[in-house]
Design a protein around this motif. Structure first.
Motif, mmCIF file in Angstrom:
data_model
loop_
_atom_site.group_PDB
_atom_site.id
_atom_site.type_symbol
_atom_site.label_atom_id
_atom_site.label_comp_id
_atom_site.label_asym_id
_atom_site.label_seq_id
_atom_site.Cartn_x
_atom_site.Cartn_y
_atom_site.Cartn_z
ATOM 1 N N HIS A 1 0.784 -1.234 0.000
ATOM 2 C CA HIS A 1 0.000 0.000 0.000
ATOM 3 C C HIS A 1 0.819 1.289 0.000
ATOM 4 O O HIS A 1 0.240 2.363 -0.026
ATOM 5 C CB HIS A 1 -0.969 -0.007 1.197
ATOM 6 N N ASP B 1 -3.407 -2.694 7.955
ATOM 7 C CA ASP B 1 -1.972 -2.737 8.248
ATOM 8 C C ASP B 1 -1.694 -1.581 9.213
ATOM 9 O O ASP B 1 -2.377 -0.554 9.162
ATOM 10 C CB ASP B 1 -1.200 -2.551 6.938
ATOM 11 N N VAL B 2 -0.690 -1.724 10.072
ATOM 12 C CA VAL B 2 -0.445 -0.690 11.087
ATOM 13 C C VAL B 2 0.118 0.601 10.486
ATOM 14 O O VAL B 2 0.081 1.657 11.135
ATOM 15 C CB VAL B 2 0.483 -1.225 12.197
ATOM 16 N N HIS B 3 0.616 0.505 9.252
ATOM 17 C CA HIS B 3 1.146 1.697 8.582
ATOM 18 C C HIS B 3 0.089 2.293 7.661
ATOM 19 O O HIS B 3 -0.709 1.558 7.084
ATOM 20 C CB HIS B 3 2.411 1.325 7.793
ATOM 21 N N ASP C 1 0.959 -6.499 11.535
ATOM 22 C CA ASP C 1 1.861 -5.615 12.278
ATOM 23 C C ASP C 1 1.228 -4.704 13.337
ATOM 24 O O ASP C 1 1.973 -4.035 14.060
ATOM 25 C CB ASP C 1 2.799 -4.835 11.333
ATOM 26 N N GLY D 1 1.708 -6.212 6.229
ATOM 27 C CA GLY D 1 2.997 -6.374 6.895
ATOM 28 C C GLY D 1 2.948 -7.250 8.127
ATOM 29 O O GLY D 1 1.886 -7.578 8.651
ATOM 30 N N TYR E 1 6.307 -7.924 11.114
ATOM 31 C CA TYR E 1 7.760 -7.805 11.318
ATOM 32 C C TYR E 1 8.168 -8.312 12.683
ATOM 33 O O TYR E 1 9.152 -7.864 13.252
ATOM 34 C CB TYR E 1 8.198 -6.349 11.099
#
Ligand SMILES: [Zn+2]
Length: 300
Positions: free
Chosen positions: A119, A157-159, A234, A275, A277
């Motif tokens: 994204h 997603d956390v971002h 994430d 994601g 990580y």
């Protein structure tokens, strides 16, 4: 439920690279074990995204530079992966996987790419481990096939989904919702249709309350025919980059909320991974596998 894996097209990364590329094959193997034990999964090779599919979203010159290896050093640095023919092959397959998952979801109700959620890629740039924007390409391709008119992209997603937001700026037919860490990457967030920025350390209760409100607003405003769901691993408390404190149970509840809200609206859902990580790859696999198992159940 059809699953489209891309891990047969591996990412060649230098030793010590921070991206946990091994997670994709581990996820496929975990889901194959579930299938052997009776889960309703069918594994299908994705196609490689075509030029026509890519240039519905991306600048033709950018696509050309990626394919031919003529990206500038700055462009490569921004992507975060060294350029290689294998990176191109992988990026085309994981983008194709999102297109195939969207088409499969329209036929079957639900389907998933076992990669993607790229994204951060915008019209003419790649960024943050994202070369092409898979959900954007899938949305435009389904529209080009006249399979849908309107699409809702739910980015968990956390971002923040800055690339997706940029691509669909001024395009009312695709609604982009992103729920993310307000202080996390990317620092400059391109505003989408609905952005929910969360404080560092946000836990299950606050996360799920914010998500429930965002889902209500998104489904109402989007009037979509198809949902593309970026089910990032994430936001997990154990993630190295996430900065939130959502538990595995909280993420399972997130999946339930998204999938049941879509089901109540009668909307098909294509899932991409996003994601993850965590130092412990098994935890990333636990989270993605739980998403797929829940989706397979919801589809029945
Ligand atoms: Zn992320």
């Amino acid at each position: 439920m059809r699953l489209f894996p891309s891990d047969r097209y591996p990412l060649p990364l230098p030793d010590g690279h921070r991206f946990p590329a091994a997670k994709y094959a581990l996820l496929r193997r975990r889901l194959e074990a579930h299938a052997a034990a009776g889960a309703a999964f069918e594994f299908v090779e994705p196609h490689a995204a075509t030029d026509d599919e890519l240039v519905r979203v991306h600048d033709r010159a950018y696509v050309g530079r990626v394919l031919s290896g003529r990206l500038s050093r700055e462009e490569v640095r921004r992507i975060g992966f060294p350029w290689s023919p294998e990176l191109v092959a992988r990026s085309l397959r994981s983008t194709g996987a999102a297109v195939d998952a969207a088409a499969a979801a329209l036929a079957d109700g639900v389907a998933a790419s076992l990669a993607g959620g790229t994204h951060h890629a915008g019209t003419d740039w790649g960024e943050g481990y994202c070369v092409f924007n898979d959900t954007a390409v899938a949305a435009r391709e389904m529209q080009a096939r006249a399979a849908v008119r309107r699409v809702l992209i739910l980015d968990c997603d956390v971002h923040q989904g800055n690339g997706t937001a940029q691509i669909f700026t001024g395009d009312d037919s695709v609604f982009t919702m992103s729920i993310h860490g307000a202080r996390n990457f990317p620092l400059r967030k391109h505003p989408g249709s609905l952005d929910v920025g969360l404080d560092d350390g946000t836990g299950d209760e606050a996360y799920l309350a914010a998500l429930a409100a965002a889902l209500r607003e998104s489904f109402t405003r989007a009037r979509a025919d198809l949902v593309l769901y970026i089910a990032g691993a994430d936001p997990y408390a154990g993630d190295r980059l996430g900065r939130l404190a959502v538990t595995k149970q909280g993420l399972a509840e997130r999946d339930r909320l998204v999938l049941e809200t879509a089901a109540r609206s009668g909307l098909p859902v294509a899932i991409v991974c996003g994601g993850g990580y965590c130092e412990d790859l098994e935890s990333i696999v636990d989270i993605h596998a739980a998403t797929m198992l829940r989706a397979a159940e919801t589809a029945r």
